[in-house]
Design an enzyme around this catalytic site. Sequence first.
Site, PDB file in Angstrom:
ATOM      1  N   SER A 198     -96.289 -26.246 107.512  1.00  0.00           N
ATOM      2  CA  SER A 198     -95.898 -25.937 108.882  1.00  0.00           C
ATOM      3  C   SER A 198     -95.014 -27.056 109.416  1.00  0.00           C
ATOM      4  O   SER A 198     -95.330 -28.233 109.234  1.00  0.00           O
ATOM      5  CB  SER A 198     -97.159 -25.813 109.741  1.00  0.00           C
ATOM      6  N   HIS A 200     -94.315 -27.793 112.655  1.00  0.00           N
ATOM      7  CA  HIS A 200     -94.672 -28.455 113.922  1.00  0.00           C
ATOM      8  C   HIS A 200     -95.818 -29.456 113.772  1.00  0.00           C
ATOM      9  O   HIS A 200     -96.217 -30.095 114.743  1.00  0.00           O
ATOM     10  CB  HIS A 200     -94.946 -27.425 115.031  1.00  0.00           C
ATOM     11  N   CYS A 322    -108.271 -25.056 118.133  1.00  0.00           N
ATOM     12  CA  CYS A 322    -108.459 -23.607 118.134  1.00  0.00           C
ATOM     13  C   CYS A 322    -109.739 -23.221 118.838  1.00  0.00           C
ATOM     14  O   CYS A 322    -109.839 -22.154 119.416  1.00  0.00           O
ATOM     15  CB  CYS A 322    -108.520 -23.092 116.704  1.00  0.00           C
TER      16      CYS A 322
HETATM   17  C1  LIG Z   1    -101.945 -26.110 112.376  1.00  0.00           C
HETATM   18  C2  LIG Z   1    -102.557 -25.640 111.141  1.00  0.00           C
HETATM   19  C3  LIG Z   1    -102.380 -24.313 110.711  1.00  0.00           C
HETATM   20  C4  LIG Z   1    -101.587 -23.301 111.515  1.00  0.00           C
HETATM   21  O1  LIG Z   1    -100.233 -23.575 111.407  1.00  0.00           O
HETATM   22  P1  LIG Z   1     -99.161 -22.741 112.256  1.00  0.00           P
HETATM   23  O2  LIG Z   1     -97.852 -23.215 111.723  1.00  0.00           O
HETATM   24  O3  LIG Z   1     -99.376 -23.095 113.681  1.00  0.00           O
HETATM   25  O4  LIG Z   1     -99.396 -21.296 111.967  1.00  0.00           O
HETATM   26  C5  LIG Z   1    -102.965 -23.928 109.527  1.00  0.00           C
HETATM   27  N1  LIG Z   1    -103.685 -24.791 108.797  1.00  0.00           N
HETATM   28  C6  LIG Z   1    -103.867 -26.074 109.168  1.00  0.00           C
HETATM   29  C7  LIG Z   1    -104.656 -26.989 108.299  1.00  0.00           C
HETATM   30  C8  LIG Z   1    -103.310 -26.537 110.355  1.00  0.00           C
HETATM   31  O5  LIG Z   1    -103.514 -27.797 110.731  1.00  0.00           O
END
Ligand SMILES: *Cc1c(COP(=O)(O)O)cnc(C)c1O
Length: 372
Positions: A198, A200, A322
């Site tokens: 990801s 971000h 979350c």
């Molecule tokens: C933030 C996160 C996600 C979700 O990622 P997105 O790009 O927001 O869908 C999934 N797994 C882990 C371990 C994360 O830290």
Amino acid sequence: MIYLDSAASYPILPEVKTALIQAFETHFANSASSHLLGELALKSIDEVRAALAEKIGAYPSEIVFTSGATESNNIAFKSLLFGKKDKSKKHIVVSAIEHKCIFAICEYLKTCGFEITIVMPNAQGIIEAHSVEEAIRDDTALVSVMHVNNELGTVNPIAEIGAICYVKGVLFHSDAAQSLCKTEIDVDDMNIDIMSFSAHKIGGPKGIGAVYIRDLRKRELQPVIHGAGQEQGLRGGTVAAPQIVGFGTAISIFSNYYQVFKEKGIRSYLLKSLQRSDVAYTVNGDDKALPHVVSLSLPNTNVSVLVSDNEHRFCLAQGSACSSREIEASHVLTAVGLDREAANSTFRISFTNEITYSDIDELVFAIKRAAI
Ligand SMILES: *Cc1c(COP(=O)(O)O)cnc(C)c1O
């Protein structure tokens, strides 16, 4: 405002912002178009594809851009399991400390006839290789264990688990949203078949990520989004060139910033300061956890006072991002043995690379003031 929630989302890096603005201006064309501007957009996309592949020891043809790790995790499970001609293997092994989206995917797959085994971590929050090995059956199709946990910062023995999956002929997926650019990844050394990323979480834009699929071209895959053939037919929709360029900038610089951050020793500075201030605490996880996140249980702290007194000074996550607006305790904290009360007095503190010692001093002062 002191931002202590980088594990939920990392603030956009200034270099990424500059690259994004430039890319929004230059890469408005559709990368599937065969004119000059389309080809320029495609070239930029493929440069980032190559850079990510290089970073993890893969081939560019094995990288598919997605909207983020959630989508990548969906592809890992659904595209691979539904795409297989041989559908006799209907058992999946996942760890108990995965990101919530993994459990949502598993709940859905149960309705499609899959059986799920959940592997518990040890008391330090580590998923041990032998526990995974014991859960694998003859009909196991997929094992999924995250690389670095988003609440504890703990690093799972991915290479060991990968070796077991390789010997047993089981697909191995790992969610690397929290580990990319923070610790080494080599998909060959680790025997990884599928990996999720990801942007971000490393200072890139939200809404962009990637999935690595070993030998992607040779596999039978079910598209997650049926479309006009983009991303090797796996994920339809015009490819998000500007966001990908921003992701690429983050990939190229984040590791260096993280290295400097690590040398500051912020995590241990925080723990020493708490000790010196006589604040009772325990750290959930082990001492090899990555230093950008720390899960702190504060039994003698009035957590609601700490939060309400400081909502304009600190961005703090209680439990995980979350679940912080929900009443139930974080499943990760429950899995490492915390009861509801202990989970309720636990914070996940996650740092940006720019965090200072005086930010930590302020935090410790605030915690001390909220003592019961
Ligand atoms: C933030 C996160 C996600 C979700 O990622 P997105 O790009 O927001 O869908 C999934 N797994 C882990 C371990 C994360 O830290």
